[in-house]
Structures are given as C-alpha cells and as structure tokens.
Design a protein around this motif. Sequence first.
Motif, short mmCIF file in Angstrom:
data_model
loop_
_atom_site.label_atom_id
_atom_site.label_comp_id
_atom_site.label_asym_id
_atom_site.label_seq_id
_atom_site.Cartn_x
_atom_site.Cartn_y
_atom_site.Cartn_z
N VAL A 1 0.86 -1.19 0.00
CA VAL A 1 0.00 0.00 0.00
C VAL A 1 0.89 1.22 0.00
CG1 VAL A 1 -1.82 1.24 1.20
CG2 VAL A 1 -1.79 -1.25 1.24
N GLY A 2 0.59 2.18 -0.86
CA GLY A 2 1.40 3.38 -0.93
C GLY A 2 0.80 4.40 -1.88
N PRO A 3 1.50 5.50 -2.07
CA PRO A 3 1.03 6.55 -2.97
C PRO A 3 1.17 6.15 -4.43
CG PRO A 3 3.20 7.09 -2.10
CD PRO A 3 2.75 5.88 -1.38
N PRO A 4 0.44 6.78 -5.32
CA PRO A 4 0.51 6.41 -6.75
C PRO A 4 1.90 6.55 -7.35
CG PRO A 4 -1.41 7.76 -6.30
CD PRO A 4 -0.61 7.79 -5.05
N LYS A 5 2.66 7.52 -6.90
CA LYS A 5 3.97 7.73 -7.50
C LYS A 5 4.96 6.60 -7.16
CE LYS A 5 5.58 10.62 -3.67
NZ LYS A 5 6.12 11.96 -3.31
N GLY A 6 4.61 5.75 -6.22
CA GLY A 6 5.53 4.67 -5.86
C GLY A 6 5.24 3.36 -6.53
N VAL A 7 4.29 3.31 -7.44
CA VAL A 7 3.90 2.04 -8.07
C VAL A 7 5.07 1.42 -8.83
CG1 VAL A 7 2.41 0.97 -9.78
CG2 VAL A 7 1.49 2.68 -8.23
N GLU A 8 5.63 2.16 -9.77
CA GLU A 8 6.70 1.61 -10.60
C GLU A 8 7.95 1.29 -9.77
OE1 GLU A 8 6.75 0.90 -13.77
OE2 GLU A 8 4.78 1.64 -14.36
N VAL A 9 8.26 2.19 -8.85
CA VAL A 9 9.48 2.00 -8.06
C VAL A 9 9.40 0.74 -7.21
CG1 VAL A 9 10.96 3.00 -6.29
CG2 VAL A 9 9.94 4.47 -8.05
N VAL A 10 8.26 0.52 -6.59
CA VAL A 10 8.13 -0.60 -5.67
C VAL A 10 7.98 -1.92 -6.41
CG1 VAL A 10 6.73 -1.60 -3.84
CG2 VAL A 10 7.21 0.84 -3.83
N LEU A 11 7.06 -1.99 -7.36
CA LEU A 11 6.79 -3.26 -8.04
C LEU A 11 7.93 -3.71 -8.96
CD1 LEU A 11 3.00 -3.08 -8.93
CD2 LEU A 11 4.12 -4.29 -7.05
N GLN A 12 8.75 -2.75 -9.42
CA GLN A 12 9.88 -3.11 -10.26
C GLN A 12 11.16 -3.28 -9.46
OE1 GLN A 12 9.39 -4.10 -13.10
NE2 GLN A 12 8.40 -2.71 -14.53
N ASN A 13 11.04 -3.32 -8.15
CA ASN A 13 12.21 -3.53 -7.30
C ASN A 13 12.80 -4.90 -7.58
OD1 ASN A 13 13.76 -4.30 -4.79
ND2 ASN A 13 13.15 -2.23 -4.23
N PRO A 14 14.15 -4.99 -7.68
CA PRO A 14 14.78 -6.30 -7.95
C PRO A 14 14.43 -7.38 -6.94
CG PRO A 14 16.36 -4.53 -8.26
CD PRO A 14 15.13 -3.91 -7.67
N LEU A 15 14.08 -6.99 -5.72
CA LEU A 15 13.72 -7.98 -4.71
C LEU A 15 12.42 -8.68 -5.05
CD1 LEU A 15 14.69 -6.01 -1.50
CD2 LEU A 15 15.94 -7.89 -2.56
N LEU A 16 11.62 -8.07 -5.95
CA LEU A 16 10.35 -8.67 -6.36
C LEU A 16 10.43 -9.29 -7.76
CD1 LEU A 16 7.80 -5.98 -5.09
CD2 LEU A 16 8.32 -8.20 -4.06
N GLN A 17 11.65 -9.55 -8.25
CA GLN A 17 11.77 -10.07 -9.61
C GLN A 17 11.17 -11.46 -9.76
OE1 GLN A 17 15.72 -11.02 -10.91
NE2 GLN A 17 16.42 -11.67 -8.89
N ASN A 18 11.09 -12.22 -8.66
CA ASN A 18 10.52 -13.57 -8.74
C ASN A 18 9.09 -13.64 -8.24
OD1 ASN A 18 13.00 -14.54 -9.67
ND2 ASN A 18 13.74 -14.89 -7.59
N ALA A 19 8.55 -12.52 -7.77
CA ALA A 19 7.20 -12.53 -7.19
C ALA A 19 6.15 -12.71 -8.27
CB ALA A 19 6.95 -11.25 -6.42
N ILE A 20 5.38 -13.78 -8.15
CA ILE A 20 4.30 -14.04 -9.11
C ILE A 20 3.05 -13.24 -8.75
CG2 ILE A 20 2.88 -15.85 -10.14
CD1 ILE A 20 5.04 -17.85 -9.43
N HIS A 21 2.78 -13.09 -7.47
CA HIS A 21 1.56 -12.43 -7.00
C HIS A 21 1.94 -11.22 -6.18
CE1 HIS A 21 -0.13 -16.19 -8.29
NE2 HIS A 21 0.45 -16.87 -7.31
#
Length: 549
Positions: free
Chosen positions: A22-42
């Motif tokens: 959960v966060g502000p709209p401007k953080g969508v790309e930064v958070v979901l494209q974080n390398p730590l989430l490269q394997n996250a399916i969901h």
Amino acid sequence: MCCWFLEESGISQRPEARVVLVGPPKGVEVVLQNPLLQNAIHALYLTLENLGIESKRKKLASALKVDLGLEEEWGNLHVYRKCLYCNAGDADVRLVRRWTPDLGLGAKDELFPDEFGDFNGHKFTVVAKRYFPYMDASLETNEPGSRLTVLDSLDTRIFLALARYLNFTFETWSTADSEFGVDKGDGNWTGMVGALQHGHADFSCGITPTRARGQVVDFSRVYIPEPWVIVSLKPQPPPQSWSLVRPLTGTVWLALVLSIFVFAFVLWLLQRAWSWVSGGRGLHLCRALMYAWGTTLEDPPSEPPANPTSRMLVVWWLMFCLVATTAYKSALIAHLTVQLESPPIDTFEDLLGQRGWGWGMSLTGSAMQSFLNTSPDPVIRRLGENVQRLSEVDRTSKVMRGKFAIVEPKYYIKAIVAKNFTNRVGYTPLHVGRKEYAIFAGLAFGYRRGAPFRSKFSESKQRMIEAGLMKHWIDDVFEAFSLKARNAKAKSGEDELLQPMSNGGPVVLSLHHLQGAFYLLFIGCACASFSFLGEKLLVRDLEAAQPVA
C-alpha cells in the motif's frame, strides 16, 4: 523501510508468496519493479486517491467500507499488479482493479492470473556443458565462457519443445571452467551451479541433483535416469601357450602325476617281492617309472610283467589311462577349437577382484567422486580410494590396452563407445557391464533460487515424460549418432581396426593354437641336451678317475 522488509523476509526466494503493498501512486513503478520482487508471481500495489486531508483511520474505513463512526468521505482505490512477462517478454506494471463509490470494485481482470501459459517471447539465459547424449553444443568462439550453439541432443529437444509450447526464446552459454559444479569451500560453487547460484543464468541443462547443490540452487523433477556402469575390454581368451595343461585343473594334474609315481612304486615293489620269492628277475625302479609314463602316453612296453599279480595291476592301470587320456584329448580339442574366455566385469565386486587392474572416471564427475568418498559401503569406499581422474582420451586408451576399467553414466559412455570403438556392423571390443547402479536419481534442470517459472517447466516436462517422449528422444538421438559415427568410420578406413577375433565359423588350427605343443617340444629338446652334456661330463670324470695301467 520497504526494501529492508522485502530483503529480510526472503521474498525473492518465495515466488508463490502473495505480496500486497500500500502506498502513494507515484511509488507504483518503483516498488513493483524492485529487484527484490523479480521472482514474485503475485504482487499487488494498492493506491488511495482523492481522499483530501483525512486521517489514516478515515482512509482505511473508506477503502474497506467499514463504518468506524467517522464522517463519510469516499475516494478511489486503484489496484496494480506486477506482470513478469506481459511487456513483450519483460516485466511491467498493470492496473487490474479500480474501486469507486458509484461502481464499486470491478471484476474485469483477475488479480492473480496464470502468467506462464505464454512468456511473450521472453529470452532466458541457459548455462550448459557438453554431455552427450544429454546435451550437445559447440562453442561459437574459443574463449572460455563463450556462447554455445546447441546441437541435436535430449536437452536440446526439451528446450525447443518448451520454447514452442510456452513462447519463449533462449541463448545458451558455457562456463569459464567447464564444470558441472564443485563447492569451493567458502560457500561459492564453480561451473553451472555457480552460475545459477549468483544469478548469471536462469536455468541449466541436465545436472545431477544432490543435497549440497540443492542448498544453493533449485531443481525441477528428474526427467531421465542416469545409471552408472563399468566399461572394460571384452573377455579375452587366455594365452595359448598354456593350452596343453588348461583342459585339466591343477588338482587333476597333481593327482595324475602322483598316480604315475604310486603305480610305478607299487609295480616295482610287487616285482621285487616276486623276484625274492621265485628267484626270477626283478624290475628296476626307473624302468617301472618309464613303464607307467609310457602307458599313460598310450605307448606301453611290449613285454608285460611276468607274474600274474603285476599283470592284474597293469590291467587296471591301462583302464585308468584309457579313461584319463580320452577325457584329456576330448577336452583339449574343445579348448583348441572353442576358446574359453575370462568372466566379464559387471559389478564393482568383479572389478575389485581383478589382480593388477586399475579404474578411472571423468575429471568432472564431482557428484560421483563425492559419493565414492562418503558412501558407508566398504566396496564403494575402496573403489573411491584407488580411482583415477582422467580425461576421456586417457581413460579410453587405457581401457583398450587392457587391465583397466572406467565407471561412467550408461548413456554417456555408450555414446563414446559408439563413436570411437564400434565398426559399421556394430561390433565393439568393449564390454558394458550388465549391472546398472542407480547411484543418483537422474538428471534434472537446475534453476536460480526462486525462479518463478520452475513449476511451469516441471509441469510441462512431466507431460513429456508421461507421453514417453524422453525415452523416445534419447533413443532416437543415440541411434542417429551411432549411425553417423559408423558411416564416418567406414569412409575413413578406421573400421578395419575394429574386427572381432572370431567370426563364429569353423576353426582351422594354426600355429597360434598349437604353440603349446611346440613349446613342449623345445623344452624336451633342451632337457635332452642338458642331459647329454651332464652325461658327457660324468663319463669324463669317471675316465679321469680310473688309474692308468
């Protein structure tokens, strides 16, 4: 704080975990494209918009439509999802749900759809090593760690089938050290295992899964068994120089020699007793011995003994010689025409029981070497203590020279035998042991830790296994390879070097078969010569000792 939490939770190695942020709209790309989430399916990201200046309690109540006794002021809730391969094979962020006061939460797109039915042309990096017939490839350059061009093999067919079915591409690379993977001792691994451990590749070709390797990489299910066998020269006939004594065992020969001496002594004793009683002529012991020896060789003296008792003894001795010589001659004919061979080496016990033999294995058999050194079985431990780590050329050349065996995976060594040691009609001088040792489960693809596509690949390979494709493909690859190798040998003339020792037809006895008889003749002539020299020396000494008249 968010990155610290993701790193501490180990989410990169748990692709099936559901992640909601959960966060502000401007953080969508930064958070979901974080390398730590490269394997996250969901992975979902929720944004709360158009709420004005409200407290967090009011925002939470409006998002969940829960009456907290606050003044009602509704906004919009946007749900974003990370897709791994939706942007022409690359990762991207997509808006999947939007909640508004008028329409509520739409259900147009699934929150967690199946992303692995179509990889949209994603390019995977594969690390491989030539290990025919499982994997075959050629280096595009001579530099270590260069790209590979895959050739027809079992793993290549699996790669291509998966690529067509799941819509992806791949490029294959070698490792700088050309190894499967060995623990350096500091937690880092060499070879393909090391490349997967450090994320330099997405998955590998077939590799033996072990407990130690499973701590740094992931494996899919085993898709092909990999039994180990012993390869040695085919059983060879014993030397023909001993062909005259081979029809009878050592015990029989000893009993026969003793019988000759016993018969000669008893005959001499009876003749001496008869001579003492009757006053007739007796028999010298040496003559009795020659009588027994000549009878054994079917050449008895023309004059039988004078007394009836000795004649009765000779009759029974002649019957004994008839049976013994008939058995010997028939066995000798069989041994000269049908060559007996030493027993083949099929098991580890057979190999360890051979005197003066050595054995070896490949330089890269790290999993097998570890098994030999740590097995509780004393036979396996003894085998590992004296094993020689040699290159392919050195191993096979030692086997061809004899008194050496190699321990290798069945299909791998059969490919080497088919290429280098089989003629166009299928004859090979090498023997592949009948005993197959299922030391390891088999071969499996290795994956970098947390690879999200591993389950899909395993599911697809399971379908291939159930359809019988794995067995069909490896047999087809091996047959095509063997036929190509035989034709190449026939054209080059090397085929003539691999011919069987016998074609199974009628055997014409040659000097090779009868060399034992000639050796016996030479030994007899030498003994006669030495006897003659001894006799001459003895006579000369006797003449010198006589007084002069």
